[in-house]
Design an enzyme around this catalytic site. Structure first.
Site, short mmCIF file in Angstrom:
data_model
loop_
_atom_site.label_atom_id
_atom_site.label_comp_id
_atom_site.label_asym_id
_atom_site.label_seq_id
_atom_site.Cartn_x
_atom_site.Cartn_y
_atom_site.Cartn_z
N CYS A 176 36.85 43.64 0.51
CA CYS A 176 37.16 42.23 0.74
C CYS A 176 37.71 42.07 2.15
O CYS A 176 38.58 42.84 2.56
CB CYS A 176 38.19 41.75 -0.29
SG CYS A 176 38.64 40.02 -0.08
N HIS A 231 32.38 37.63 -6.79
CA HIS A 231 33.52 37.90 -5.90
C HIS A 231 33.98 36.61 -5.21
O HIS A 231 35.18 36.30 -5.17
CB HIS A 231 33.09 38.96 -4.87
CG HIS A 231 34.14 39.34 -3.88
ND1 HIS A 231 34.72 40.59 -3.86
CD2 HIS A 231 34.73 38.64 -2.87
CE1 HIS A 231 35.62 40.64 -2.87
NE2 HIS A 231 35.64 39.46 -2.26
N GLU A 232 33.01 35.83 -4.70
CA GLU A 232 33.37 34.60 -3.96
C GLU A 232 33.89 33.50 -4.90
O GLU A 232 34.80 32.76 -4.53
CB GLU A 232 32.18 34.09 -3.14
CG GLU A 232 31.60 35.08 -2.12
CD GLU A 232 32.64 35.76 -1.26
OE1 GLU A 232 33.68 35.16 -0.94
OE2 GLU A 232 32.41 36.93 -0.89
N HIS A 271 37.38 34.10 -5.53
CA HIS A 271 38.23 33.66 -4.41
C HIS A 271 38.65 32.19 -4.57
O HIS A 271 39.83 31.87 -4.42
CB HIS A 271 37.48 33.80 -3.08
CG HIS A 271 37.73 35.11 -2.38
ND1 HIS A 271 39.00 35.56 -2.08
CD2 HIS A 271 36.88 36.06 -1.92
CE1 HIS A 271 38.91 36.74 -1.46
NE2 HIS A 271 37.64 37.07 -1.36
ZN ZN Z 1 36.81 38.81 -0.65
#
Ligand code: ZN
Length: 183
Positions: A101, A143-144, A147
């Site tokens: 990341c 993953h995004e 976030h």
């Molecule tokens: Zn990340």
């Protein structure tokens, strides 16, 4: 314009972002925001970036994978920008793989992710889109989307012993390769 990437510890990384409404989407400065996200992702050799990683708490993400140095050998996917993305369906099967990341520079961890997901999002023209995504691209999407919900990959790790500094991971990989050659 490439911007500094906000790192873990900053509150904006841990706060769920707010929806991109029509007012934000049609603001004449908005294309510049997305362009800065793309420039920042590319400038840091990322394969994805969420708006809160440049300090904006809005639900916007960008993704792209083309001959990436941080993920060599990863399958390519085209540049894309999504607003308010959410997972509406996912495989029951999950796959473990190494993930890093840009907000946690220098580290990699083994993270389980759905092997496919169906994502609904708004495109830049305000149209609702629905896509089924598999493999590495699906991993980056998950993953995004984490976030913009204030989560990072480490939260998903079942075993923190599989959290490595990149240099240590590279050292191990080289050692394993040598052993294989000798064997
Ligand atoms: Zn990340």
């Amino acid at each position: 314009m490439k911007l500094p990437i906000v790192r873990i510890g900053a509150p904006v990384i841990r706060r769920p972002c707010r929806a991109v409404d029509d007012q934000i989407r049609t603001d004449k400065r908005f294309p510049q925001v997305l362009k800065s996200m793309v420039d920042t992702m590319r400038g840091a050799d990322g394969v994805g970036l969420a708006a809160n990683q440049i300090g904006l708490d809005i639900r916007a993400i960008v993704l792209e994978c083309r001959k990436n140095r941080r993920y060599p050998g990863a399958p390519h996917f085209k540049l894309q920008s999504w607003l308010n993305p959410r997972i509406v369906e996912a495989s029951s099967k999950k796959k473990m793989d190494w993930e890093g990341c840009l907000s946690i520079p220098g580290y990699r961890g083994l993270v389980p992710r759905h092997s496919w997901v169906v994502v609904e999002a708004t495109d830049l023209k305000g149209r609702q889109v629905r896509r089924r995504i598999t493999g590495f691209e699906a991993r980056v999407f998950q993953h995004e989307i984490d976030h913009i919900n204030g989560r990072v990959y480490v939260d998903r790790m079942p075993n923190l012993k599989a959290w490595f500094h990149e240099e240590e991971l590279n050292r191990l990989a080289r050692a394993a390769l040598n052993k294989k050659r000798k064997g």
